[in-house]
Design a protein around this motif. Structure first.
Motif, PDB file in Angstrom:
ATOM      1  N   ARG A 102       0.787  -1.367   0.114  1.00  0.00           N
ATOM      2  CA  ARG A 102       0.058  -0.022  -0.049  1.00  0.00           C
ATOM      3  C   ARG A 102       0.823   1.295   0.152  1.00  0.00           C
ATOM      4  NH1 ARG A 102      -5.159  -1.247   1.280  1.00  0.00           N
ATOM      5  NH2 ARG A 102      -5.667  -3.343   2.154  1.00  0.00           N
ATOM      6  N   SER A 108      -9.749  -1.589   2.561  1.00  0.00           N
ATOM      7  CA  SER A 108      -9.966  -2.272   3.953  1.00  0.00           C
ATOM      8  C   SER A 108      -8.866  -1.482   4.837  1.00  0.00           C
ATOM      9  CB  SER A 108      -9.559  -3.739   3.889  1.00  0.00           C
ATOM     10  OG  SER A 108      -8.056  -3.856   3.669  1.00  0.00           O
ATOM     11  N   ASP A 183      -2.605   0.657  -4.294  1.00  0.00           N
ATOM     12  CA  ASP A 183      -2.241  -0.552  -3.606  1.00  0.00           C
ATOM     13  C   ASP A 183      -2.288  -1.674  -4.557  1.00  0.00           C
ATOM     14  OD1 ASP A 183      -4.889  -1.255  -3.762  1.00  0.00           O
ATOM     15  OD2 ASP A 183      -5.438  -0.321  -1.661  1.00  0.00           O
TER      16      ASP A 183
HETATM   17  N1  UDP Z   1      -7.085  -7.527  -3.849  1.00  0.00           N
HETATM   18  C1  UDP Z   1      -7.279  -8.424  -4.602  1.00  0.00           C
HETATM   19  N2  UDP Z   1      -7.832  -9.468  -4.263  1.00  0.00           N
HETATM   20  C2  UDP Z   1      -8.595  -9.988  -3.154  1.00  0.00           C
HETATM   21  C3  UDP Z   1      -8.517  -8.880  -2.168  1.00  0.00           C
HETATM   22  C4  UDP Z   1      -7.812  -7.579  -2.499  1.00  0.00           C
HETATM   23  O1  UDP Z   1      -6.599  -8.426  -5.863  1.00  0.00           O
HETATM   24  O2  UDP Z   1      -8.871 -10.839  -2.756  1.00  0.00           O
HETATM   25  C5  UDP Z   1      -6.499  -6.178  -4.254  1.00  0.00           C
HETATM   26  C6  UDP Z   1      -7.474  -4.876  -4.190  1.00  0.00           C
HETATM   27  O3  UDP Z   1      -7.964  -4.729  -5.452  1.00  0.00           O
HETATM   28  C7  UDP Z   1      -6.531  -3.752  -4.050  1.00  0.00           C
HETATM   29  C8  UDP Z   1      -5.702  -4.334  -2.815  1.00  0.00           C
HETATM   30  O4  UDP Z   1      -5.580  -5.759  -3.005  1.00  0.00           O
HETATM   31  O5  UDP Z   1      -5.735  -3.293  -4.895  1.00  0.00           O
HETATM   32  C9  UDP Z   1      -6.035  -4.050  -1.419  1.00  0.00           C
HETATM   33  O6  UDP Z   1      -7.539  -4.592  -1.099  1.00  0.00           O
HETATM   34  P1  UDP Z   1      -8.168  -4.104   0.039  1.00  0.00           P
HETATM   35  O7  UDP Z   1      -7.471  -5.040   1.330  1.00  0.00           O
HETATM   36  O8  UDP Z   1      -8.286  -2.486   0.320  1.00  0.00           O
HETATM   37  O9  UDP Z   1      -9.565  -5.045  -0.023  1.00  0.00           O
HETATM   38  P2  UDP Z   1     -10.734  -4.685  -0.966  1.00  0.00           P
HETATM   39  O10 UDP Z   1     -11.436  -3.183  -0.129  1.00  0.00           O
HETATM   40  O11 UDP Z   1     -10.420  -4.358  -2.045  1.00  0.00           O
HETATM   41  O12 UDP Z   1     -11.909  -5.620  -0.242  1.00  0.00           O
END
Ligand code: UDP
Length: 245
Positions: A102, A108, A183
Motif C-alpha cells: 500500500r 480495507s 495498492d
Molecule cells: N485485492 C485483490 N484480491 C483480493 C483482495 C484484494 O486483488 O482478494 C486487491 C485490491 O484490488 C486492492 C488491494 O488488493 O488493490 C487491497 O485490497 P483491500 O485490502 O483494500 O480490500 P478491498 O477493499 O479490495 O476488499
C-alpha cells in the motif's frame, strides 16, 4: 495458439477454474496456460458481473508488467503471450498468502484505521492475508504464517522484500504514464527450489488512480457501482500496454 511464442506447447485439460481465470495443463509438465475471462466478482463473490474486454486488458497488462519486472530482477511465472487472452506460465505451487502493498490509504486499510481515503502511506507497507475463500481471506501476521506453515521464515522474508521491489519498479513506471499506484495484491509460488511471482497484475488486483484527478481506473468502479467500468480498463490498457515501451 501463436506458434512463434511457444512452438511446441499444446494446451491440455482444464486444471482449475477461478473467478477471473481458467488454468489449463499443457503437454509440458512444468507449464500451464492462464486464460483470462471477462467475469468479475467482488466482496468474496457476493457481487458478480461481466466487464467486457477485461480479460484482454488483464492478460496484456500482466504480460507487460511481468516482462518489466523480469528485466528488473524479479522472477515471475510469465513465459509468453499465446493470444490476447492466453498466457503461458511456469507452473507454480502457489503459497496461500495474498501479499498486499500500500502506498495510499483506500479499501480495507481505510476501514481498519479510519484514516481518510487518499492519505499517503510513507513508507509503503506490506500486509499478509490468508488465501482462503471459505474464510474470506482474513488478515494474518508473520506468526500465523509460521504457525500454519504457509511459508518458511526465509520464504516470507524473500516474499516481503520482493513485494516492495515490485512496488519500487511499478510506482515510477505508472507515474510516468499518469497513474497513481494506490495498492496491489501479489501471489507467489514455488517451482523446484525457486520462488516466483505468479497470478496477474491488473486493474482487478491493483488500485490505480489518475495521477492528476484521482479518478478511479480499476475494479473499484465495479465494486462501488461508479459506472464507466469498461472505459476505465480500456484507459489503463492505453496507458500501460499501448505505450508499454
Ligand atoms: N485485492 C485483490 N484480491 C483480493 C483482495 C484484494 O486483488 O482478494 C486487491 C485490491 O484490488 C486492492 C488491494 O488488493 O488493490 C487491497 O485490497 P483491500 O485490502 O483494500 O480490500 P478491498 O477493499 O479490495 O476488499
Amino acid at each position: 495458439m501463436a506458434k512463434k511464442a511457444a512452438p511446441d506447447i499444446e494446451q491440455r485439460e482444464k486444471l482449475y477454474e477461478g473467478k477471473a481465470k481458467i488454468v489449463f495443463a499443457t503437454n509440458r509438465p512444468g507449464y500451464i496456460v492462464q486464460y483470462f475471462k471477462d467475469d468479475a466478482t467482488a466482496f468474496n463473490a457476493l457481487k458478480r458481473g461481466t466487464i467486457v474486454g477485461k480479460g484482454v486488458v488483464n492478460n496484456q497488462m500482466s504480460a507487460a508488467l511481468f516482462t518489466l519486472l523480469g528485466k528488473k530482477g524479479v522472477p515471475t511465472h510469465y513465459v509468453a503471450t499465446l493470444s490476447e487472452r492466453e498466457m503461458l506460465c511456469r507452473r507454480l505451487d502457489i503459497i496461500k498468502i495474498e501479499t498486499i502493498v500500500r502506498n495510499v490509504v483506500a479499501g480495507s486499510l481505510q476501514k481498519r484505521t479510519g484514516l481518510a481515503e487518499g492519505t499517503p502511506v510513507t513508507p509503503p507497507i506490506v500486509e499478509l492475508y490468508y488465501k482462503s475463500d471459505p474464510l474470506g481471506d482474513p488478515m494474518i501476521n508473520d506468526e500465523h504464517v509460521r504457525m500454519m506453515k504457509l511459508a518458511t521464515p526465509a520464504e516470507l522474508t524473500w516474499l516481503k522484500r520482493a513485494a516492495l521491489k515490485v512496488n519500487s519498479v511499478l510506482v515510477p513506471y505508472m507515474k510516468k504514464r499518469g497513474l497513481l499506484l494506490v495498492d496491489f495484491k501479489l501471489e507467489f509460488g514455488r517451482a523446484g527450489r525457486a520462488l516466483y511471482l505468479g497470478d496477474e497484475i491488473s486493474p482487478d488486483t491493483c488500485r490505480l488512480w489518475d495521477a492528476a484527478t484521482a479518478t478511479k481506473l480499476d475494479k473499484d468502479r465495479f465494486r462501488q457501482d461508479l459506472g464507466g467500468v469498461e472505459e476505465a480498463y480500456q484507459e489503463v490498457y492505453r496507458r500501460l500496454v499501448d505505450r508499454a515501451q
